[in-house]
Design a protein around this motif. Sequence first.
Motif, PDB file in Angstrom:
ATOM      1  N   ILE A 113      27.705-111.351 -25.066  1.00 13.13           N
ATOM      2  CA  ILE A 113      28.317-110.948 -26.332  1.00 13.13           C
ATOM      3  C   ILE A 113      29.773-110.585 -26.112  1.00 13.13           C
ATOM      4  O   ILE A 113      30.645-110.930 -26.904  1.00 13.13           O
ATOM      5  CB  ILE A 113      27.545-109.766 -26.952  1.00 13.13           C
ATOM      6  N   ALA A 114      30.040-109.900 -25.015  1.00 11.92           N
ATOM      7  CA  ALA A 114      31.391-109.447 -24.735  1.00 11.92           C
ATOM      8  C   ALA A 114      32.357-110.600 -24.508  1.00 11.92           C
ATOM      9  O   ALA A 114      33.547-110.469 -24.777  1.00 11.92           O
ATOM     10  CB  ALA A 114      31.383-108.534 -23.513  1.00 11.92           C
ATOM     11  N   THR A 115      31.846-111.721 -24.049  1.00 14.28           N
ATOM     12  CA  THR A 115      32.723-112.861 -23.790  1.00 14.28           C
ATOM     13  C   THR A 115      33.462-113.294 -25.041  1.00 14.28           C
ATOM     14  O   THR A 115      34.649-113.605 -24.998  1.00 14.28           O
ATOM     15  CB  THR A 115      31.909-114.030 -23.212  1.00 14.28           C
ATOM     16  N   SER A 116      32.796-113.280 -26.189  1.00 15.76           N
ATOM     17  CA  SER A 116      33.467-113.681 -27.420  1.00 15.76           C
ATOM     18  C   SER A 116      34.519-112.658 -27.833  1.00 15.76           C
ATOM     19  O   SER A 116      35.549-113.005 -28.401  1.00 15.76           O
ATOM     20  CB  SER A 116      32.457-113.889 -28.538  1.00 15.76           C
ATOM     21  N   LEU A 174      35.929-107.016 -20.949  1.00 17.50           N
ATOM     22  CA  LEU A 174      37.195-106.845 -20.228  1.00 17.50           C
ATOM     23  C   LEU A 174      37.253-107.689 -18.961  1.00 17.50           C
ATOM     24  O   LEU A 174      38.118-107.468 -18.108  1.00 17.50           O
ATOM     25  CB  LEU A 174      37.405-105.359 -19.926  1.00 17.50           C
ATOM     26  N   TYR A 175      36.362-108.653 -18.868  1.00 15.81           N
ATOM     27  CA  TYR A 175      36.344-109.592 -17.744  1.00 15.81           C
ATOM     28  C   TYR A 175      36.456-111.028 -18.253  1.00 15.81           C
ATOM     29  O   TYR A 175      35.602-111.863 -17.979  1.00 15.81           O
ATOM     30  CB  TYR A 175      35.058-109.417 -16.922  1.00 15.81           C
ATOM     31  N   PRO A 176      37.514-111.346 -18.991  1.00 14.62           N
ATOM     32  CA  PRO A 176      37.647-112.728 -19.453  1.00 14.62           C
ATOM     33  C   PRO A 176      37.936-113.657 -18.277  1.00 14.62           C
ATOM     34  O   PRO A 176      38.412-113.219 -17.220  1.00 14.62           O
ATOM     35  CB  PRO A 176      38.843-112.665 -20.409  1.00 14.62           C
ATOM     36  N   ALA A 177      37.662-114.926 -18.471  1.00 18.08           N
ATOM     37  CA  ALA A 177      37.978-115.925 -17.451  1.00 18.08           C
ATOM     38  C   ALA A 177      39.449-115.793 -17.074  1.00 18.08           C
ATOM     39  O   ALA A 177      40.305-115.577 -17.929  1.00 18.08           O
ATOM     40  CB  ALA A 177      37.697-117.323 -17.980  1.00 18.08           C
ATOM     41  N   ARG A 214      47.832-102.059 -11.944  1.00 22.74           N
ATOM     42  CA  ARG A 214      48.026-102.529 -10.565  1.00 22.74           C
ATOM     43  C   ARG A 214      47.266-103.850 -10.451  1.00 22.74           C
ATOM     44  O   ARG A 214      46.516-104.212 -11.353  1.00 22.74           O
ATOM     45  CB  ARG A 214      47.517-101.495  -9.559  1.00 22.74           C
ATOM     46  N   ALA A 215      47.449-104.544  -9.354  1.00 20.67           N
ATOM     47  CA  ALA A 215      46.760-105.830  -9.173  1.00 20.67           C
ATOM     48  C   ALA A 215      45.248-105.629  -9.231  1.00 20.67           C
ATOM     49  O   ALA A 215      44.723-104.642  -8.706  1.00 20.67           O
ATOM     50  CB  ALA A 215      47.149-106.443  -7.839  1.00 20.67           C
ATOM     51  N   THR A 216      44.563-106.557  -9.885  1.00 19.45           N
ATOM     52  CA  THR A 216      43.113-106.462  -9.984  1.00 19.45           C
ATOM     53  C   THR A 216      42.472-106.676  -8.617  1.00 19.45           C
ATOM     54  O   THR A 216      43.030-107.383  -7.770  1.00 19.45           O
ATOM     55  CB  THR A 216      42.551-107.475 -10.997  1.00 19.45           C
ATOM     56  N   LYS A 217      41.312-106.065  -8.427  1.00 24.77           N
ATOM     57  CA  LYS A 217      40.580-106.219  -7.173  1.00 24.77           C
ATOM     58  C   LYS A 217      39.291-107.013  -7.355  1.00 24.77           C
ATOM     59  O   LYS A 217      38.512-107.143  -6.427  1.00 24.77           O
ATOM     60  CB  LYS A 217      40.259-104.847  -6.582  1.00 24.77           C
ATOM     61  N   VAL A 218      39.055-107.518  -8.576  1.00 23.55           N
ATOM     62  CA  VAL A 218      37.833-108.281  -8.797  1.00 23.55           C
ATOM     63  C   VAL A 218      37.933-109.620  -8.058  1.00 23.55           C
ATOM     64  O   VAL A 218      38.969-110.274  -8.069  1.00 23.55           O
ATOM     65  CB  VAL A 218      37.540-108.477 -10.306  1.00 23.55           C
ATOM     66  N   LYS A 219      36.852-109.956  -7.358  1.00 28.46           N
ATOM     67  CA  LYS A 219      36.812-111.209  -6.604  1.00 28.46           C
ATOM     68  C   LYS A 219      36.445-112.366  -7.537  1.00 28.46           C
ATOM     69  O   LYS A 219      35.696-112.178  -8.503  1.00 28.46           O
ATOM     70  CB  LYS A 219      35.749-111.120  -5.503  1.00 28.46           C
ATOM     71  N   PRO A 220      36.908-113.571  -7.221  1.00 25.20           N
ATOM     72  CA  PRO A 220      36.535-114.739  -8.038  1.00 25.20           C
ATOM     73  C   PRO A 220      35.021-114.953  -8.098  1.00 25.20           C
ATOM     74  O   PRO A 220      34.505-115.463  -9.089  1.00 25.20           O
ATOM     75  CB  PRO A 220      37.225-115.907  -7.331  1.00 25.20           C
TER      76      PRO A 220
END
Length: 155
Positions: free
Chosen positions: A17-20, A81-84, A93-99
């Motif tokens: 749902i959040a993706t939209s 808050l995690y869009p493609a 600051r730079a994001t730390k989420v991995k691909p």
Amino acid sequence: MKKIIAGAAFGIAALSIATSAAAQVSVEDAIKFRQAGYAFMSWNMGKIKAQVIDGQPYNQDQVAAAANAIAAIANSGMGALYPAGSDTGTGFRATKVKPEFFQNMPDVGQLAGSFNTAANELAAAAATGDQGAIRAAFGKVGETCKACHDKYRAK
């Protein structure tokens, strides 16, 4: 077992749902908003830790308020808050989420569901004032955070 399945289903549904909703904010803003949410949760975790784990004077109202804040953020739809493309970029600051986060959405959904469940259980325990129950629930929240960080957060 039913709680785990329900939590995983909820997490996957929330992410879907959040993706939209993600299209409504820029990637940079999404990164800022999620960083702010996690910083606020961290601050509230620190308040609980200080009073329930570290032995500072205990104030049930403060601990309950902190636990409620954590649960509210956990249930706020942060998956939006995690869009493609938000595995690169800068918020505060730079994001730390991995691909890999974006390549394993069923696992991410299960982790998110586990976190939501643990956060809600922490809020419920904090409402009772039972420090032993709060301590146990606090540990479960920490475990769910660590599970996601270990897989999907860069050092």
